[in-house]
Write a protein that holds these residues in place. Structure first.
Motif, PDB file in Angstrom:
ATOM      1  N   ASP A 230     -29.419  45.782 -23.753  1.00 21.63           N
ATOM      2  CA  ASP A 230     -28.386  46.234 -24.681  1.00 21.63           C
ATOM      3  C   ASP A 230     -28.051  47.707 -24.438  1.00 21.63           C
ATOM      4  O   ASP A 230     -26.878  48.104 -24.404  1.00 21.63           O
ATOM      5  N   LEU A 231     -29.082  48.541 -24.269  1.00 25.56           N
ATOM      6  CA  LEU A 231     -28.878  49.967 -24.075  1.00 25.56           C
ATOM      7  C   LEU A 231     -28.147  50.256 -22.767  1.00 25.56           C
ATOM      8  O   LEU A 231     -27.237  51.101 -22.720  1.00 25.56           O
ATOM      9  N   ALA A 232     -28.520  49.559 -21.704  1.00 25.02           N
ATOM     10  CA  ALA A 232     -27.859  49.760 -20.410  1.00 25.02           C
ATOM     11  C   ALA A 232     -26.390  49.369 -20.482  1.00 25.02           C
ATOM     12  O   ALA A 232     -25.516  50.073 -19.948  1.00 25.02           O
ATOM     13  N   CYS A 233     -26.093  48.249 -21.130  1.00 21.56           N
ATOM     14  CA  CYS A 233     -24.706  47.804 -21.259  1.00 21.56           C
ATOM     15  C   CYS A 233     -23.898  48.775 -22.113  1.00 21.56           C
ATOM     16  O   CYS A 233     -22.720  49.048 -21.821  1.00 21.56           O
ATOM     17  N   TYR A 234     -24.519  49.329 -23.148  1.00 23.51           N
ATOM     18  CA  TYR A 234     -23.830  50.283 -24.018  1.00 23.51           C
ATOM     19  C   TYR A 234     -23.487  51.562 -23.259  1.00 23.51           C
ATOM     20  O   TYR A 234     -22.356  52.064 -23.331  1.00 23.51           O
ATOM     21  N   ILE A 235     -24.452  52.098 -22.504  1.00 18.84           N
ATOM     22  CA  ILE A 235     -24.231  53.339 -21.764  1.00 18.84           C
ATOM     23  C   ILE A 235     -23.186  53.140 -20.668  1.00 18.84           C
ATOM     24  O   ILE A 235     -22.360  54.020 -20.408  1.00 18.84           O
ATOM     25  N   ALA A 236     -23.200  51.962 -20.026  1.00 13.70           N
ATOM     26  CA  ALA A 236     -22.255  51.694 -18.939  1.00 13.70           C
ATOM     27  C   ALA A 236     -20.891  51.220 -19.448  1.00 13.70           C
ATOM     28  O   ALA A 236     -19.966  51.056 -18.649  1.00 13.70           O
ATOM     29  N   GLY A 237     -20.769  50.997 -20.743  1.00 15.27           N
ATOM     30  CA  GLY A 237     -19.494  50.556 -21.286  1.00 15.27           C
ATOM     31  C   GLY A 237     -19.187  49.098 -21.010  1.00 15.27           C
ATOM     32  O   GLY A 237     -18.022  48.687 -21.054  1.00 15.27           O
ATOM     33  N   VAL A 238     -20.217  48.305 -20.744  1.00 19.31           N
ATOM     34  CA  VAL A 238     -20.027  46.870 -20.508  1.00 19.31           C
ATOM     35  C   VAL A 238     -20.019  46.157 -21.855  1.00 19.31           C
ATOM     36  O   VAL A 238     -20.938  46.326 -22.652  1.00 19.31           O
ATOM     37  N   SER A 239     -18.991  45.359 -22.108  1.00 19.79           N
ATOM     38  CA  SER A 239     -18.896  44.742 -23.435  1.00 19.79           C
ATOM     39  C   SER A 239     -18.565  43.256 -23.417  1.00 19.79           C
ATOM     40  O   SER A 239     -18.632  42.598 -24.449  1.00 19.79           O
ATOM     41  N   THR A 240     -18.210  42.696 -22.259  1.00 26.63           N
ATOM     42  CA  THR A 240     -17.852  41.276 -22.221  1.00 26.63           C
ATOM     43  C   THR A 240     -18.600  40.570 -21.105  1.00 26.63           C
ATOM     44  O   THR A 240     -18.955  41.168 -20.084  1.00 26.63           O
ATOM     45  N   ALA A 241     -18.821  39.286 -21.294  1.00 24.97           N
ATOM     46  CA  ALA A 241     -19.529  38.477 -20.297  1.00 24.97           C
ATOM     47  C   ALA A 241     -18.711  38.287 -19.029  1.00 24.97           C
ATOM     48  O   ALA A 241     -19.247  37.847 -18.014  1.00 24.97           O
ATOM     49  N   ALA A 242     -17.434  38.632 -19.065  1.00 26.78           N
ATOM     50  CA  ALA A 242     -16.581  38.458 -17.897  1.00 26.78           C
ATOM     51  C   ALA A 242     -17.019  39.350 -16.737  1.00 26.78           C
ATOM     52  O   ALA A 242     -16.714  39.073 -15.573  1.00 26.78           O
ATOM     53  N   THR A 243     -17.732  40.440 -17.046  1.00 29.52           N
ATOM     54  CA  THR A 243     -18.183  41.359 -16.002  1.00 29.52           C
ATOM     55  C   THR A 243     -19.529  40.951 -15.405  1.00 29.52           C
ATOM     56  O   THR A 243     -20.007  41.573 -14.468  1.00 29.52           O
ATOM     57  N   LEU A 244     -20.147  39.910 -15.951  1.00 33.94           N
ATOM     58  CA  LEU A 244     -21.457  39.467 -15.489  1.00 33.94           C
ATOM     59  C   LEU A 244     -21.301  38.594 -14.249  1.00 33.94           C
ATOM     60  O   LEU A 244     -20.624  37.567 -14.278  1.00 33.94           O
TER      61      LEU A 244
ATOM     62  N   ASP B  30     -26.616  41.622 -12.141  1.00 30.60           N
ATOM     63  CA  ASP B  30     -25.566  42.223 -11.319  1.00 30.60           C
ATOM     64  C   ASP B  30     -24.226  42.100 -12.039  1.00 30.60           C
ATOM     65  O   ASP B  30     -23.838  40.995 -12.442  1.00 30.60           O
ATOM     66  N   PHE B  31     -23.537  43.220 -12.217  1.00 29.28           N
ATOM     67  CA  PHE B  31     -22.261  43.229 -12.905  1.00 29.28           C
ATOM     68  C   PHE B  31     -21.121  43.450 -11.913  1.00 29.28           C
ATOM     69  O   PHE B  31     -21.284  44.146 -10.905  1.00 29.28           O
ATOM     70  N   ALA B  32     -19.963  42.892 -12.224  1.00 30.38           N
ATOM     71  CA  ALA B  32     -18.820  42.958 -11.316  1.00 30.38           C
ATOM     72  C   ALA B  32     -18.311  44.376 -11.120  1.00 30.38           C
ATOM     73  O   ALA B  32     -17.696  44.684 -10.099  1.00 30.38           O
ATOM     74  N   ASP B  33     -18.556  45.269 -12.079  1.00 31.68           N
ATOM     75  CA  ASP B  33     -18.048  46.634 -11.964  1.00 31.68           C
ATOM     76  C   ASP B  33     -18.953  47.534 -11.135  1.00 31.68           C
ATOM     77  O   ASP B  33     -18.700  48.730 -11.002  1.00 31.68           O
TER      78      ASP B  33
END
Length: 236
Positions: free
Chosen positions: A25-39, A67-70
């Motif tokens: 959760d913390l990593a996604c928050y800091i990186a600005g990841v908010s949707t499953a579409a980037t997974l 691994d995230f698409a961004d």
């Protein structure tokens, strides 16, 4: 690394997957990841054991990679059988051309709850030691009347503010919660590679491994460079 000691703990738990949600959760928050579409992909190795009271097998250690698409890649380990609490995250940061420029180290709740540290190093100097750019530590006790409950207080204040309609950028929204849940669900689908027992039966005779550890401790204390007794041979 995000871990704590829960061996023989009487509290019910679904296992270490409930613990790994926090760094995800913390990593996604800091990186600005908010949707499953980037997974893009996930992989994990899970070890199960009866570390909790009651004899039920539960996930107690997990090695995970997401691994995230961004471009963000999240790797780490979470465990319920470490000898002490550890909540440390390291962020390797890069610029628009994918050159690594900084390494940030976040250490939470060490040595006590709410004792947090953030250190940022520059890597632009190449192979030389890291250059300190920023270091922040939570204020000392005399300036913190809410010591060890500050995080909880701020969370409750944000919730109350949101209920009153003022909103709070610090609170996760529905899409963020669903993203973390989706990541954890995929990690739970990883292969369980081993199962072990924390048995209450009579202890087995101590192995040569403990003897070697004691020998190593003696060498570390004395600073000796001589090799340990009983040559390692080819068994390792």
């Amino acid at each position: 690394m995000w871990s704590k000691y829960r061996v023989k703990d009487a509290r019910p738990t679904v296992g270490v997957t409930s613990e790994i949600t926090h760094p995800v959760d913390l990593a996604c928050y800091i990186a600005g990841v908010s949707t499953a579409a980037t997974l893009r992909s996930t992989s994990s190795i899970i070890c199960e054991s009866d570390f909790v009271q009651g004899g039920m097998q539960r996930p107690e250690t997990m090695l995970a990679c997401v691994d995230f698409a961004d471009g963000m890649v999240l790797t780490g380990i979470s465990s319920y059988i470490r000898s002490e609490r550890c909540r440390t995250m390291e962020f390797v940061l890069s610029d628009a051309t994918s050159n690594v420029t900084e390494i940030a180290v976040l250490r939470l709740d060490s040595p006590k709850w709410d004792d947090d540290y953030l250190t940022v190093f520059s890597t632009v100097s190449g192979a030389s030691p890291l250059d300190l750019m920023l270091s922040h530590v939570t204020p000392p006790n005399k300036n913190r009347p809410r010591r060890q409950i500050d995080k909880i207080c701020r969370f409750l204040e944000d919730v109350i503010s949101s209920i009153k309609g003022a909103g709070s950028p610090g609170l996760p929204n529905k899409s963020q919660a669903l993203l973390v849940q989706d990541i954890v669900r995929r990690l739970e689908d990883g292969h369980t590679v081993s199962r072990k027992m924390f048995s209450d039966e009579a202890p087995v005779p101590r192995s040569d491994g403990l003897i070697r550890l004691k020998e190593l401790a003696v060498l570390m204390k004395s600073g000796a460079s001589e090799e340990m007794r009983n040559d390692w041979n080819d068994q390792y």
